[in-house]
Scaffold this active site. Structure first.
Site, PDB file in Angstrom:
ATOM      1  N   ASN A  79       0.796  -1.224   0.000  1.00  0.00           N
ATOM      2  CA  ASN A  79       0.000   0.000   0.000  1.00  0.00           C
ATOM      3  C   ASN A  79       0.831   1.277   0.000  1.00  0.00           C
ATOM      4  O   ASN A  79       0.318   2.350  -0.302  1.00  0.00           O
ATOM      5  CB  ASN A  79      -0.940   0.016   1.209  1.00  0.00           C
ATOM      6  CG  ASN A  79      -0.202  -0.190   2.506  1.00  0.00           C
ATOM      7  OD1 ASN A  79       0.432  -1.217   2.719  1.00  0.00           O
ATOM      8  ND2 ASN A  79      -0.272   0.793   3.394  1.00  0.00           N
ATOM      9  N   GLY A 105     -14.134  -2.143  -0.573  1.00  0.00           N
ATOM     10  CA  GLY A 105     -14.877  -1.422  -1.589  1.00  0.00           C
ATOM     11  C   GLY A 105     -14.412  -0.005  -1.843  1.00  0.00           C
ATOM     12  O   GLY A 105     -14.419   0.458  -2.987  1.00  0.00           O
ATOM     13  N   CYS A 132      -3.581   4.656   7.280  1.00  0.00           N
ATOM     14  CA  CYS A 132      -3.789   4.135   8.634  1.00  0.00           C
ATOM     15  C   CYS A 132      -2.662   4.516   9.572  1.00  0.00           C
ATOM     16  O   CYS A 132      -2.749   4.284  10.773  1.00  0.00           O
ATOM     17  CB  CYS A 132      -3.933   2.609   8.592  1.00  0.00           C
ATOM     18  SG  CYS A 132      -5.369   2.050   7.656  1.00  0.00           S
TER      19      CYS A 132
END
Length: 380
Positions: free
Chosen positions: A149, A199, A323
């Site tokens: 990521n 999603g 995050c």
């Protein structure tokens, strides 16, 4: 506005929002209710599950709806650990995982599990040979990110799956959150047992996700209290969110067909321009990397200062994983890739989507050059 922070979240498609509103307004029933309104909701949920299964080329009964990537990762990892703890307490993962995997592993370590963190090379890739050497008699799970990521490195998922096929007692979990819609993955042919998706990474809504669980594999549920999702994930289903997510994935795969080449051209141009600048280090590898992520550092300029300077020009990028970005931690991934702490502290992530354009990318590069020159002038 130029939004180049799509790895943090994507803007929902208008059609996705329309679907969510339509289902929430007209089909608001609880799918577990016996009356017709509940039946309508249950039918829509089944249709969304069927569509997701067809798009992912898996069985309908292998699609389990969750609230997103973090829950899917935790369910796969902890659910496996609890179910098979009497078989073994050794788990293998990598040193470049998302926090939702890394911190789940640390929790399991406190419960008596042994965790092996595989090292990576300078590109952020693990060695399949290292993985094979790490396997023990009591290994029960290998958990691995598909696309990193932060830097976009692609792990050798197919090769790992082929290796683990020869170890039938070891389950294989893939965190594919950053890969869905960008990197094709044949789940069945890669011998994957669990696959996590979210999603809002492909223009769906936040709070929607999937955990693929291979037919016949059992895990221990983390939520108790209902029979939803075949008792694997209790809780009233987010019908509107799941219908919207199915539409988002279909539209994203269509966009990939039409705009992948343009995205690759943007990525290549941005990397070439960055590498031509003084004291800028590009961490994203040329090979084995996803088409939408570019990670680089600017020596001597704080990442937060640079991000806010671009924001003043209505350009949005990020520092590290969404995050972790507010914690101001040094990138776990870059340190594992043997990047110095000084350079890692100034890392920036650009992440694209199929709705971005080459004109936007050219303007961003022009702005990066101007902002770097300005900030260096101020610091003199």
């Amino acid at each position: 506005m130029i939004y180049f922070d799509n790895s943090a979240t994507t803007k929902p498609y208008k059609e996705v929002l329309d679907s969510f509103v339509k289902v929430s307004t007209d089909y608001f029933g609880n799918p577990s209710s016996l009356h017709n309104i509940g039946g309508q909701a249950e039918k829509l949920l089944s249709q969304a599950r069927k569509q997701m299964a067809e798009l992912l080329h898996v069985k309908q009964g292998e699609v389990f709806f969750t609230s997103g990537g973090t829950e899917s990762n935790n369910l796969a990892i902890k659910g496996t650990a609890l179910m098979y703890r009497n078989r073994g307490r050794h788990i293998i993962t990598t040193s470049v995982e998302h926090p939702s995997v890394r911190e789940a592993m640390e929790q399991l370590k406190d419960l008596g599990f042994r965790i092996t963190y595989l090292p990576v090379n300078y590109e952020g890739r693990i060695s399949v040979d290292d993985l094979e050497k790490a396997i023990c008699h009591d290994t029960i799970l290998v958990s691995m990110i598909h696309v990193n990521n932060e830097v976009g490195t692609i792990q050798p998922i197919e090769e790992v799956g082929s290796l683990l096929k020869t170890f039938p007692k070891i389950l294989f979990h893939v965190d594919s959150v950053q890969a869905v819609g960008k990197i094709p993955l044949e789940i069945h042919k890669s011998y994957i047992d669990f696959c996590s998706m979210s999603g809002h990474k492909f223009h769906g809504l936040k709070g929607t996700g999937i955990l693929y669980i291979r037919d016949g594999v059992m895990i221990s549920p983390l939520f108790s209290g209902g029979n939803q999702e075949w008792k694997q994930r209790s809780g009233t289903e987010n019908v509107a969110g799941m219908v919207a997510m199915a539409k988002a994935l279909r539209l994203t795969l269509e966009e990939r067909e039409d705009h992948l080449e343009e995205m690759l051209e943007m990525k290549s141009m941005i990397i070439d321009e960055l590498k031509a600048m003084n004291d800028i280090y590009v961490h994203t590898p040329i090979e084995h990397s996803a088409p939408h992520i570019i990670n680089f550092s600017i020596r001597g300029i704080k990442a937060e200062v640079f991000v806010h300077a671009l924001e003043e020009r209505n350009i949005y990028v990020s520092t590290t994983s969404a995050c972790s970005s507010k914690k101001k931690d040094v990138s776990h991934t870059l340190l594992a890739m043997k990047v110095s702490e000084e350079i890692a502290q100034s890392s920036i992530r650009i992440s694209l989507s199929y709705v971005n354009t080459l004109e936007e990318a050219k303007y961003v590069i022009k702005s990066i050059k101007e902002v770097v020159n300005y900030l260096r002038g101020v610091m003199k």
